[in-house]
Write an enzyme that holds these catalytic residues in place. Structure first.
Site, PDB file in Angstrom:
ATOM      1  N   GLU A 170       0.883  -1.171   0.000  1.00  0.00           N
ATOM      2  CA  GLU A 170       0.000   0.000   0.000  1.00  0.00           C
ATOM      3  C   GLU A 170       0.911   1.207   0.000  1.00  0.00           C
ATOM      4  O   GLU A 170       1.768   1.357   0.879  1.00  0.00           O
ATOM      5  CB  GLU A 170      -0.921  -0.022   1.226  1.00  0.00           C
ATOM      6  CG  GLU A 170      -2.032   1.009   1.167  1.00  0.00           C
ATOM      7  CD  GLU A 170      -1.669   2.291   1.866  1.00  0.00           C
ATOM      8  OE1 GLU A 170      -1.544   3.320   1.161  1.00  0.00           O
ATOM      9  OE2 GLU A 170      -1.497   2.280   3.088  1.00  0.00           O
ATOM     10  N   CYS A 186      -1.777   8.297   4.406  1.00  0.00           N
ATOM     11  CA  CYS A 186      -1.844   8.047   2.965  1.00  0.00           C
ATOM     12  C   CYS A 186      -3.238   8.339   2.430  1.00  0.00           C
ATOM     13  O   CYS A 186      -3.415   8.543   1.227  1.00  0.00           O
ATOM     14  CB  CYS A 186      -1.422   6.617   2.650  1.00  0.00           C
ATOM     15  SG  CYS A 186      -2.141   5.386   3.740  1.00  0.00           S
TER      16      CYS A 186
END
Length: 543
Positions: free
Chosen positions: A293, A327
């Site tokens: 990720e 993020c």
């Protein structure tokens, strides 16, 4: 020995405590913060169950109070990476053979330790070491990490229970083997829960792990490792090393037993590592599982039918909680011209009430960014915008690293939807806004979809259900986690499996069955109870 088909205890999300004045958790946490500040910890690596001290000590300082020393960690070198890999491979046979319910018990106990006796230790370590507010630490290091461990046990049982059908005289079954070799977990600074999940998810499925945390999150990683050890993770199953990234990479990615990579971090690092794995593919015993990720350039798009206060609150929380170092944090916004002044007024009102300072003061909403490199990058971007003809700073912009790495929540208004800060991930408290003509909504959707390489999170704000449906369909590839009338952050394990595609990663959805199944290698077994004894088939008979 006795056998059984076991059901794990009921799984539910860990309740989030309030830490309001007068609560017991507030009192306990403040005591733990004081206790950690009163001592300088010496943090060893953990390899094969042993505490490894090299004598090469590196100091740890709170990002918000640089003069204070929390302790030192012992930095390793390539020999320690070798040692960790060897320890993992030695532990592998026994761990892989352990019955799944015993592996489940270990990590369920770890979750209870986190939500119980270690709760304020892991919260305090995250607050001090990573400059997180009390609420951001609670939802991350205590609740989400406990959720990861508990829900992953649930997903593990679902995977093992997924079995094929069988025909007459045949019994088909699938066993889910751990990967053949070791898994490397490389974890980020911004979420303590991710730092705990990346090594534990593969381990839960019977794998052995070499774990390298971010150097700016070693203080909390030490607490995680203590919890794993107390929960009963056997020696060598998870090995914690503090060598530099390039040193670890050279040793891990050239090893023939390298079997998997579990990563959260920057897109650039992930792509570089993927390239290295590809170049070394001939070395490995099997094709490694690569799960990552990475970055995001997460958006909020508001339609003229939106609730202005809801949009403003989503901006304040989505862009500036934990200093934008998520993020999933909102870092670009598309606002309708007809509603912009109303939305802007409410955002500026909210920001006028935001306090910035150390997380030990619970009234502070914003704390410090993680380190000097991040501070310097963000300061340069803000200064560039302040002097650019296509940009204007309408909120914040202040930067000061005399005490800690403090950057005010900053909003850049741009006339160019392709302006640099609309495209690049900054990982800080900086939001860029583009105001579009209401009549060009469809055109703006196209611009949004094509502006960034990323596809992690995004949000639409509208009351018009036709618009909501249109945006949801039109931006189908722009975000792996898509929000309707909510900020694009705060995914909860078991409720919103997390991950994105495009430049944002492999979208294996942390906190779901999809992630856990990557850490096993299925073997199909077919048993024939009455095997044929003649090679001839009926069609071969004469008329």
């Amino acid at each position: 020995m006795p056998k059984g088909v076991f059901k794990v205890p009921p799984i539910a999300n860990e309740p989030v405590l309030t830490y309001a004045p007068g609560t017991s958790e507030r009192t306990e946490l403040k005591k733990q913060l004081e206790a950690f500040r009163a001592v300088e910890l010496e943090i060893p690596m953990f390899i094969g169950g042993e505490e490894i001290r090299t004598g090469k000590k590196v100091s740890i300082h709170p990002p918000h109070e640089l003069k204070h020393c929390l302790g030192h960690y012992h930095q390793g070198d390539e020999s320690h990476v070798h040692q960790a890999i060897d320890a993992a491979l030695r532990a592998r046979p026994k761990w892989a053979e352990m019955s799944w319910e015993h592996r489940a018990s270990i990590f369920l106990k770890a979750a209870d330790l986190i939500s119980g006796p270690y709760r304020q230790k892991i919260n305090a370590a995250t607050m001090l070491g990573q400059s997180k507010s009390v609420f951001q630490a609670e939802i991350d290091s205590a609740c989400e990490l406990a959720d990861f461990l508990r829900f992953n046990v649930k997903y593990m049982t679902q995977i093992y229970g997924d079995q094929p059908t069988s025909s007459k005289n045949i019994w088909n079954r699938v066993e889910y083997r751990p990967l053949e070799g070791f898994v490397f977990a490389l974890t980020p600074f911004n979420f303590t829960s991710i730092a705990g999940n990346l090594p534990s998810a593969p381990a839960m499925m019977g794998n052995v792990v070499v774990w390298k945390p971010s150097k700016t999150a070693i203080y909390s990683a030490n607490i995680i490792m203590q919890i794993f050890r107390e929960a009963g993770v056997p020696d060598g199953v998870i090995n914690l090393v503090f060598a530099s990234g390039p040193v670890v990479a050279r040793e891990v990615f050239s090893h023939p037993e390298f079997a998997g990579f579990h990563f959260t971090g920057s897109t650039e690092v992930f792509q570089s590592i993927w390239k290295t794995i590809g170049e070394n593919i001939h070395r490995y015993k099997s094709y490694p599982r690569i799960v990552g990720e990475t970055g995001g350039k997460d958006f909020i798009i508001a339609h003229k039918s939106c609730d202005a206060k809801a949009v403003a609150t989503a901006i304040t929380r989505g862009a500036f909680e934990y200093q934008g170092q998520k993020c999933s944090a909102a870092s670009r916004a598309y606002m309708p011209a007809s509603r912009w002044e109303e939305i802007k007024s409410e955002v500026l009102r909210q920001l006028s009430e935001v306090k910035m300072g150390p997380p030990e003061d619970f009234s502070n909403f914003v704390n410090a960014v993680i380190d000097e490199a991040s501070f310097d990058k963000l300061e340069a971007v803000i200064k560039e915008a302040d002097n650019h003809p296509e940009a204007k700073i309408i909120a914040g912009g202040g930067c000061d690293k005399s005490v800690g790495y403090y950057i005010e929540p900053t909003i850049i208004l741009t006339t160019n939807p392709q302006y640099r800060t609309m495209q690049e991930e900054l990982f800080g408290p900086v939001l860029t806004v583009y105001v579009y003509d209401d009549l060009k909504f469809d055109e703006t959707l196209d611009i949004l979809d094509k502006t960034s390489i990323y596809g992690l999170t995004g949000a639409v704000f509208a009351k018009d259900r036709y618009i909501i449906e249109k945006v949801t369909k039109r931006l189908v590839n722009a975000a792996g986690n898509f929000y309707i009338n909510d900020k694009p952050t705060g995914a909860v394990v078991g409720q919103q499996p997390f991950g994105g595609a495009r430049g944002s990663g492999t979208n294996d959805k942390a906190g779901s069955l999809f992630n856990m199944i990557r850490w096993v290698s299925p073997r199909t077994i077919k048993e024939n109870f009455i095997p044929p004894t003649d090679f001839k088939y009926p069609y071969m008979e004469k008329e």
